[in-house]
Design a protein around this motif. Structure first.
Motif, mmCIF file in Angstrom:
data_model
loop_
_atom_site.group_PDB
_atom_site.id
_atom_site.type_symbol
_atom_site.label_atom_id
_atom_site.label_comp_id
_atom_site.label_asym_id
_atom_site.label_seq_id
_atom_site.Cartn_x
_atom_site.Cartn_y
_atom_site.Cartn_z
ATOM 1 N N LYS A 191 -6.009 25.353 12.166
ATOM 2 C CA LYS A 191 -6.539 26.533 11.454
ATOM 3 C C LYS A 191 -5.831 26.726 10.112
ATOM 4 N N GLN A 192 -4.513 26.406 10.068
ATOM 5 C CA GLN A 192 -3.758 26.528 8.795
ATOM 6 C C GLN A 192 -4.323 25.604 7.719
ATOM 7 N N LEU A 193 -4.887 24.454 8.150
ATOM 8 C CA LEU A 193 -5.383 23.462 7.190
ATOM 9 C C LEU A 193 -6.428 24.039 6.255
ATOM 10 N N VAL A 194 -7.208 24.987 6.769
ATOM 11 C CA VAL A 194 -8.338 25.508 6.000
ATOM 12 C C VAL A 194 -7.889 26.530 4.955
ATOM 13 N N SER A 195 -6.719 27.137 5.164
ATOM 14 C CA SER A 195 -6.330 28.281 4.323
ATOM 15 C C SER A 195 -5.712 27.882 2.993
ATOM 16 N N HIS A 196 -6.154 28.577 1.927
ATOM 17 C CA HIS A 196 -5.485 28.486 0.622
ATOM 18 C C HIS A 196 -5.649 29.830 -0.065
ATOM 19 N N PRO A 197 -4.561 30.406 -0.594
ATOM 20 C CA PRO A 197 -4.670 31.734 -1.218
ATOM 21 C C PRO A 197 -5.669 31.774 -2.372
ATOM 22 N N LEU A 198 -5.805 30.655 -3.109
ATOM 23 C CA LEU A 198 -6.748 30.649 -4.240
ATOM 24 C C LEU A 198 -8.195 30.627 -3.755
ATOM 25 N N THR A 199 -8.411 30.071 -2.544
ATOM 26 C CA THR A 199 -9.763 30.124 -1.967
ATOM 27 C C THR A 199 -10.108 31.575 -1.653
ATOM 28 N N ASP A 200 -9.157 32.281 -1.020
ATOM 29 C CA ASP A 200 -9.398 33.701 -0.667
ATOM 30 C C ASP A 200 -9.623 34.535 -1.924
ATOM 31 N N LYS A 201 -8.776 34.313 -2.929
ATOM 32 C CA LYS A 201 -8.865 35.085 -4.171
ATOM 33 C C LYS A 201 -10.197 34.791 -4.884
ATOM 34 N N GLY A 202 -10.546 33.524 -4.964
ATOM 35 C CA GLY A 202 -11.786 33.122 -5.638
ATOM 36 C C GLY A 202 -13.005 33.684 -4.936
ATOM 37 N N LEU A 203 -12.979 33.644 -3.605
ATOM 38 C CA LEU A 203 -14.124 34.146 -2.839
ATOM 39 C C LEU A 203 -14.281 35.650 -3.042
ATOM 40 N N ALA A 204 -13.154 36.374 -3.040
ATOM 41 C CA ALA A 204 -13.217 37.829 -3.233
ATOM 42 C C ALA A 204 -13.834 38.147 -4.602
ATOM 43 N N ALA A 205 -13.470 37.392 -5.637
ATOM 44 C CA ALA A 205 -14.011 37.628 -6.983
ATOM 45 C C ALA A 205 -15.505 37.307 -7.031
ATOM 46 N N PHE A 206 -15.910 36.204 -6.402
ATOM 47 C CA PHE A 206 -17.340 35.848 -6.393
ATOM 48 C C PHE A 206 -18.154 36.928 -5.674
ATOM 49 N N LEU A 207 -17.619 37.404 -4.549
ATOM 50 C CA LEU A 207 -18.355 38.421 -3.778
ATOM 51 C C LEU A 207 -18.487 39.720 -4.567
ATOM 52 N N ALA A 208 -17.412 40.092 -5.289
ATOM 53 C CA ALA A 208 -17.451 41.331 -6.079
ATOM 54 C C ALA A 208 -18.489 41.199 -7.198
ATOM 55 N N ASP A 209 -18.534 40.038 -7.861
ATOM 56 C CA ASP A 209 -19.506 39.839 -8.946
ATOM 57 C C ASP A 209 -20.938 39.791 -8.403
ATOM 58 N N TRP A 210 -21.078 39.176 -7.239
ATOM 59 C CA TRP A 210 -22.414 39.092 -6.620
ATOM 60 C C TRP A 210 -22.940 40.481 -6.292
ATOM 61 N N GLU A 211 -22.048 41.328 -5.781
ATOM 62 C CA GLU A 211 -22.387 42.710 -5.430
ATOM 63 C C GLU A 211 -22.994 43.425 -6.659
ATOM 64 N N LYS A 212 -22.412 43.156 -7.847
ATOM 65 C CA LYS A 212 -22.863 43.812 -9.090
ATOM 66 C C LYS A 212 -24.293 43.413 -9.443
ATOM 67 N N THR A 213 -24.733 42.224 -9.013
ATOM 68 C CA THR A 213 -26.102 41.807 -9.361
ATOM 69 C C THR A 213 -27.132 42.598 -8.568
ATOM 70 N N GLY A 214 -26.722 43.196 -7.465
ATOM 71 C CA GLY A 214 -27.648 43.963 -6.625
ATOM 72 C C GLY A 214 -28.675 43.092 -5.909
ATOM 73 N N GLN A 215 -28.468 41.773 -5.944
ATOM 74 C CA GLN A 215 -29.467 40.872 -5.327
ATOM 75 C C GLN A 215 -29.098 40.516 -3.888
ATOM 76 N N LYS A 216 -30.102 39.968 -3.165
ATOM 77 C CA LYS A 216 -29.871 39.459 -1.803
ATOM 78 C C LYS A 216 -30.536 38.085 -1.717
ATOM 79 N N ILE A 217 -29.883 37.133 -1.066
ATOM 80 C CA ILE A 217 -30.520 35.821 -0.924
ATOM 81 C C ILE A 217 -31.585 35.875 0.175
ATOM 82 N N LEU A 218 -31.265 36.589 1.248
ATOM 83 C CA LEU A 218 -32.220 36.728 2.359
ATOM 84 C C LEU A 218 -32.851 38.121 2.311
ATOM 85 N N GLY A 219 -34.153 38.149 2.410
ATOM 86 C CA GLY A 219 -34.876 39.454 2.485
ATOM 87 C C GLY A 219 -34.850 40.117 1.150
#
Ligand code: E4P
Length: 219
Positions: A191-219
């Motif tokens: 499980k440790q193999l998958v973790s990287h702090p920059l992955t977590d940080k990058g994902l959080a930033a992408f999700l925050a920016d995606w939220e601003k678009t107000g879009q949804k991929i499904l539905g």
């Protein structure tokens, strides 16, 4: 490089097998004792969870009993690899079982000389224990490097280098760099193999920016 998981906990194995990342399982008497369950039942269940080799270790130390135990374990399922200790009786048992077409994992290897013997005895896997060498102040990965190099000198050898007693992700990356065939990994290290702090940080930033678009991929 193949990934085995080093546990006898069937719930953990089920969870990891579902990821599609698992090529096999190794157990040992200490891991079986931790489950508090019947040995043969546990091995039988694990063999239904993964298609690859499942190592099950003999408990005897004399050749005759080891051989009988090995035959019994091999009969539990087609994907059982019988695990024997690196002793003279273990090597003799390995030779005999290998001649009968059984996969044998020779365990508790701590030197290149022992690994040469296991290959001569027809082992399908040799298990050098890197963490336990590190624990006594030696460099376990040097042993992997030596064995990989020695086996590469003899292309007809079919023994796979199965790195065991893994303690951290670096052991796995170094094993891959050295060309080891298999790593058997404790679930928490996998499980440790998958973790990287920059992955977590990058994902959080992408999700925050995606939220601003107000879009949804499904539905
Ligand atoms: C290998 O097959 C052994 O089960 C295992 O890797 C031993 O690891 P340990 O040194 O953490 O007990």
């Amino acid at each position: 490089m193949k990934f085995f998981v080093d546990t006898a906990d069937t719930e953990e194995i089920r969870e990891l097998a579902d990821t599609g990342l698992l090529d096999g399982v190794t157990t040992n008497p200490s891991l079986i004792a931790k489950t508090g369950r019947d040995f043969i039942e546990v091995i039988k269940e694990i063999c239904t969870l993964v298609d690859g080799p499942v190592s099950a270790e003999v408990a005897a130390t004399d050749y005759d009993t080891m051989l009988e135990e090995g035959k019994k374990l091999a009969g539990v399922a087609e994907n059982v690899a019988v695990k024997v200790p690196l002793t003279m009786a273990g090597l003799k048992t390995c030779s005999q079982l290998a001649k009968q077409g059984t996969l044998v994992n020779v365990t508790l290897c701590f030197s290149a000389a022992q690994a040469i013997l296991a290959a001569k005895a027809g082992a399908a896997f040799i298990s050098p224990f890197v963490g336990r060498l590190d624990d006594i102040g030696q460099d376990g990965m040097n042993l992997i490097s030596d064995i990989v190099q020695i086996y590469a000198n003899y292309p007809n050898l079919n023994t796979e280098v199965l790195v065991a007693s893994i303690r951290n992700p670096t052991h796995i990356v170094d094993s891959a760099l050295m060309g080891a065939d298999v790593c058997t990994i404790p679930p928490q290290v996998l499980k440790q193999l998958v973790s990287h702090p920059l992955t977590d940080k990058g994902l959080a930033a992408f999700l925050a920016d995606w939220e601003k678009t107000g879009q949804k991929i499904l539905g």
